[in-house]
Design a protein around this motif. Sequence first.
Motif, PDB file in Angstrom:
ATOM      1  N   ILE A  57       0.826  -1.207   0.000  1.00 20.70           N
ATOM      2  CA  ILE A  57       0.000   0.000   0.000  1.00 20.70           C
ATOM      3  C   ILE A  57       0.862   1.259   0.000  1.00 20.70           C
ATOM      4  CG2 ILE A  57      -0.271  -0.007   2.519  1.00 20.70           C
ATOM      5  CD1 ILE A  57      -2.686   1.337  -0.199  1.00 20.70           C
ATOM      6  N   LEU A  58       2.016   1.216   0.696  1.00 24.18           N
ATOM      7  CA  LEU A  58       2.920   2.367   0.653  1.00 24.18           C
ATOM      8  C   LEU A  58       3.440   2.593  -0.762  1.00 24.18           C
ATOM      9  CD1 LEU A  58       5.036   1.916   3.923  1.00 24.18           C
ATOM     10  CD2 LEU A  58       3.026   3.355   3.563  1.00 24.18           C
ATOM     11  N   TYR A  59       3.784   1.501  -1.432  1.00 28.87           N
ATOM     12  CA  TYR A  59       4.277   1.601  -2.804  1.00 28.87           C
ATOM     13  C   TYR A  59       3.183   2.170  -3.719  1.00 28.87           C
ATOM     14  CZ  TYR A  59       6.322   0.144  -7.252  1.00 28.87           C
ATOM     15  OH  TYR A  59       6.834   0.124  -8.527  1.00 28.87           O
ATOM     16  N   GLU A  60       1.959   1.670  -3.553  1.00 28.37           N
ATOM     17  CA  GLU A  60       0.858   2.136  -4.395  1.00 28.37           C
ATOM     18  C   GLU A  60       0.613   3.623  -4.184  1.00 28.37           C
ATOM     19  OE1 GLU A  60      -3.830   0.979  -5.256  1.00 28.37           O
ATOM     20  OE2 GLU A  60      -2.579  -0.335  -4.010  1.00 28.37           O
ATOM     21  N   GLU A  61       0.636   4.054  -2.925  1.00 27.19           N
ATOM     22  CA  GLU A  61       0.410   5.477  -2.634  1.00 27.19           C
ATOM     23  C   GLU A  61       1.513   6.349  -3.228  1.00 27.19           C
ATOM     24  OE1 GLU A  61       0.897   9.253  -0.351  1.00 27.19           O
ATOM     25  OE2 GLU A  61       2.272   7.546  -0.395  1.00 27.19           O
ATOM     26  N   GLU A  62       2.767   5.947  -3.064  1.00 27.29           N
ATOM     27  CA  GLU A  62       3.891   6.742  -3.547  1.00 27.29           C
ATOM     28  C   GLU A  62       3.888   6.848  -5.060  1.00 27.29           C
ATOM     29  OE1 GLU A  62       8.309   6.724  -2.043  1.00 27.29           O
ATOM     30  OE2 GLU A  62       8.098   5.187  -3.581  1.00 27.29           O
ATOM     31  N   ALA A 116       1.406   6.142  -7.274  1.00 31.12           N
ATOM     32  CA  ALA A 116       0.224   6.793  -7.841  1.00 31.12           C
ATOM     33  C   ALA A 116       0.429   8.295  -7.865  1.00 31.12           C
ATOM     34  CB  ALA A 116      -1.011   6.432  -7.018  1.00 31.12           C
ATOM     35  N   ARG A 117       1.047   8.797  -6.829  1.00 30.74           N
ATOM     36  CA  ARG A 117       1.332  10.233  -6.750  1.00 30.74           C
ATOM     37  C   ARG A 117       2.333  10.642  -7.829  1.00 30.74           C
ATOM     38  NH1 ARG A 117       1.096  14.374  -3.087  1.00 30.74           N
ATOM     39  NH2 ARG A 117       2.830  15.842  -3.105  1.00 30.74           N
ATOM     40  N   LYS A 118       3.390   9.850  -7.998  1.00 31.06           N
ATOM     41  CA  LYS A 118       4.399  10.180  -9.009  1.00 31.06           C
ATOM     42  C   LYS A 118       3.820  10.107 -10.408  1.00 31.06           C
ATOM     43  CE  LYS A 118       8.561   8.752  -6.490  1.00 31.06           C
ATOM     44  NZ  LYS A 118       9.694   7.801  -6.446  1.00 31.06           N
ATOM     45  N   THR A 119       3.056   9.048 -10.665  1.00 36.55           N
ATOM     46  CA  THR A 119       2.498   8.854 -12.006  1.00 36.55           C
ATOM     47  C   THR A 119       1.556   9.982 -12.376  1.00 36.55           C
ATOM     48  OG1 THR A 119       2.662   6.454 -11.748  1.00 36.55           O
ATOM     49  CG2 THR A 119       1.200   7.273 -13.471  1.00 36.55           C
ATOM     50  N   ASN A 120       0.752  10.438 -11.416  1.00 33.87           N
ATOM     51  CA  ASN A 120      -0.235  11.486 -11.686  1.00 33.87           C
ATOM     52  C   ASN A 120       0.312  12.890 -11.470  1.00 33.87           C
ATOM     53  OD1 ASN A 120      -2.160   9.485 -12.173  1.00 33.87           O
ATOM     54  ND2 ASN A 120      -2.690   9.350 -10.002  1.00 33.87           N
ATOM     55  N   GLU A 121       1.602  12.982 -11.084  1.00 32.42           N
ATOM     56  CA  GLU A 121       2.234  14.268 -10.795  1.00 32.42           C
ATOM     57  C   GLU A 121       1.357  15.081  -9.829  1.00 32.42           C
ATOM     58  OE1 GLU A 121       3.191  16.224 -14.418  1.00 32.42           O
ATOM     59  OE2 GLU A 121       4.690  14.752 -14.999  1.00 32.42           O
ATOM     60  N   ASP A 122       0.882  14.390  -8.810  1.00 32.02           N
ATOM     61  CA  ASP A 122      -0.034  14.996  -7.846  1.00 32.02           C
ATOM     62  C   ASP A 122       0.719  15.973  -6.952  1.00 32.02           C
ATOM     63  OD1 ASP A 122      -2.085  15.581  -6.188  1.00 32.02           O
ATOM     64  OD2 ASP A 122      -2.528  13.532  -5.584  1.00 32.02           O
ATOM     65  N   LYS A 123       0.206  17.193  -6.829  1.00 30.27           N
ATOM     66  CA  LYS A 123       0.841  18.210  -5.990  1.00 30.27           C
ATOM     67  C   LYS A 123       0.098  18.413  -4.663  1.00 30.27           C
ATOM     68  CE  LYS A 123       3.740  19.017  -9.323  1.00 30.27           C
ATOM     69  NZ  LYS A 123       5.118  18.509  -9.241  1.00 30.27           N
ATOM     70  N   SER A 124      -0.944  17.649  -4.453  1.00 33.70           N
ATOM     71  CA  SER A 124      -1.716  17.797  -3.219  1.00 33.70           C
ATOM     72  C   SER A 124      -0.962  17.156  -2.055  1.00 33.70           C
ATOM     73  CB  SER A 124      -3.086  17.133  -3.378  1.00 33.70           C
ATOM     74  OG  SER A 124      -2.921  15.756  -3.668  1.00 33.70           O
ATOM     75  N   PRO A 125      -1.388  17.414  -0.804  1.00 35.99           N
ATOM     76  CA  PRO A 125      -0.702  16.815   0.347  1.00 35.99           C
ATOM     77  C   PRO A 125      -0.697  15.289   0.263  1.00 35.99           C
ATOM     78  CG  PRO A 125      -2.189  18.564   1.054  1.00 35.99           C
ATOM     79  CD  PRO A 125      -2.464  18.337  -0.401  1.00 35.99           C
ATOM     80  N   ARG A 126       0.338  14.681   0.814  1.00 38.63           N
ATOM     81  CA  ARG A 126       0.465  13.233   0.793  1.00 38.63           C
ATOM     82  C   ARG A 126      -0.678  12.568   1.553  1.00 38.63           C
ATOM     83  NH1 ARG A 126       5.664  10.977  -0.285  1.00 38.63           N
ATOM     84  NH2 ARG A 126       4.698   8.989   0.269  1.00 38.63           N
ATOM     85  N   ILE A 127      -1.183  11.467   0.985  1.00 35.31           N
ATOM     86  CA  ILE A 127      -2.163  10.662   1.710  1.00 35.31           C
ATOM     87  C   ILE A 127      -1.499  10.041   2.927  1.00 35.31           C
ATOM     88  CG2 ILE A 127      -3.653   8.632   1.564  1.00 35.31           C
ATOM     89  CD1 ILE A 127      -4.021   9.233  -1.410  1.00 35.31           C
ATOM     90  N   LEU A 128      -0.247   9.599   2.739  1.00 36.27           N
ATOM     91  CA  LEU A 128       0.508   9.038   3.857  1.00 36.27           C
ATOM     92  C   LEU A 128       0.962  10.177   4.760  1.00 36.27           C
ATOM     93  CD1 LEU A 128       1.920   6.628   5.241  1.00 36.27           C
ATOM     94  CD2 LEU A 128       3.890   7.067   3.752  1.00 36.27           C
ATOM     95  N   ALA A 129       0.377  10.273   5.928  1.00 36.66           N
ATOM     96  CA  ALA A 129       0.726  11.343   6.861  1.00 36.66           C
ATOM     97  C   ALA A 129       2.121  11.129   7.426  1.00 36.66           C
ATOM     98  CB  ALA A 129      -0.295  11.385   8.001  1.00 36.66           C
TER      99      ALA A 129
END
Length: 598
Positions: A214-219, A221-234
Amino acid sequence: MMNSSIAAPWTVDDLLDGDPLIHGHGPLEHVWRQLHAHLTAGHADVVAAFCDIVRRRPSVIGARLVALHLAQDASGPLAELVDELLVSDRRLYAHHRGSKLVSDAIQARWTVLDARQRAAVMESIEYCENASPSFAYTRSLIAAIPEHDRNQQLQELLVVLGGPPPSEARDSSKTIVARPEAKEPPTRSIAERIADVPTWLSVDPIPWNRVASILYEEEHARKTNEDKSPRILAGETARQCADSAITAIESFSSSSLSDNEREDVLRVADMCLAHPQMANDDAANARLISALRTGVFQPPLRRDVAIHALSFMRPWHWRSTQARELTLEVINSEADPAIVTAAIQPLYRAGIDAIIAGARSLAAVNRTNVDERTAEQLGHLMGGAGLFLIPAGAEELNRWLEMPPRAGVLRTAEALKEYLSGIAFTMKEAAHNDEVDPGVYATWAAKIWKNWRVPELTKIEGKGSIALFLMSPLQEWERGKRVAAKYWAALRPLFEEIVNSHDSNEVYSALFDLDVAALLPIALKELVFILQLAARSQDSVDKGLNSEGRIAQVLCKIASHNLCDRAVASEIHQTLLAVGARKEALEVERKWRDRDGL
């Protein structure tokens, strides 16, 4: 009915001259059609001659691609050749037009490959992704392997790349192993599953695979989508995960965890210590390095776990003095050669003093736990340190090229060859990214060429070509910058020396995909003069012209280019006739008739 003998009008030289993916619909179309028909029909004499050519002439990429194209229905000697190419020729995986054929061949032959061969195929895919990440069809290569047979690294990489390509859907009659049906998307979001992580950390045993996944998926997914929002992983959750993972690493010596579970623990520590709120936490980093020292690098070493820690954990984690000391201890140890080789990777972060210390240790007289792969990786490391103008690194690299230490990692000629190839590969990448001065590049290239041409190396059977790397700035390039015009003046003397070396393999490589369009506006006459001189050399006629045909082909390409004037084209035409390259001479005549509208 087709005669089983190979008949005119094509010859073996035609086969060696061309690339079926370039010339398949051009002047050599009859060559590939006839060869393909003979091989498909299974004519024994043609198959035997073809397999012999492919094995004797490792530089002949075109013939190897023909073999891969036949993989679906191959049997007997041809099937053995396909399996051999899949296992041993990494160039095919990174061939910008041929790697699709490799993926088809992998799919066709996977069920008959043994465990060793399958491991070699997966290693080659990982290698080409690291060496040329935009050059190969990596998604297709990975997707060709059944999902249940892929190793963890390839499965994770496929996720990062977006999953199997849509175009990979094939006719079921041609598919060796049916692809599993697409799974339903998870009903719970990443955020919901991340919220479960603290609970997972409180149970015994901790489900490390679930945490890591799940940590890998979260990290990613963020990189792939170039997400600039706060991390889901607190940040607090990341710290909890890191603390639990480091505690687990500290107790590895008394733990019953399997190697795969230990690698999951290392992945969790790696990802969490790279979290923005922990990336600069030096205390946590120090605790990680201390845990690795006691839990991973105390004998007896678990080979795969140690390699994972060194190769797959981020270089940032190896930034401290304690990390550098640990890396050098591993390099100085009597560990498995694969572990020692993996320890070279963290030296990139360790600084020039550590790089030099590590290199000298690997070249110590009494070193025996090093191999050719170690030498190649050391070449990558020292090439980078020297090229990017770190003064101490450049001085050390210069000493090693002026008088290579023939002990330890470089005690054999084969290892020296791999070391030089490693340096040249790093140079090639730097040049195509326009990161190095052409004069500096040319100086190192000349030194490498001098070492490569010593008799001890030239007599090695199937030693490969160094000119393909050294002359790569003069080649057409599909990624990075086209820098041929910028590098021509600096590389011209070495280019001329290689073209006149009378080594057909090196001549072929030096002229491979030469960027004629970029060079003609600045160097038309001198380029033609160099090639004409080489073509008229008797040795070149015997070795560089008739066996590989590249000199004649390049001259033909120049004469046919719209930047070439009639006077120069006429000179080239006469040269081609004089050396017996009638096919190319006729092609020049045809091009000019078309240009004149006749």
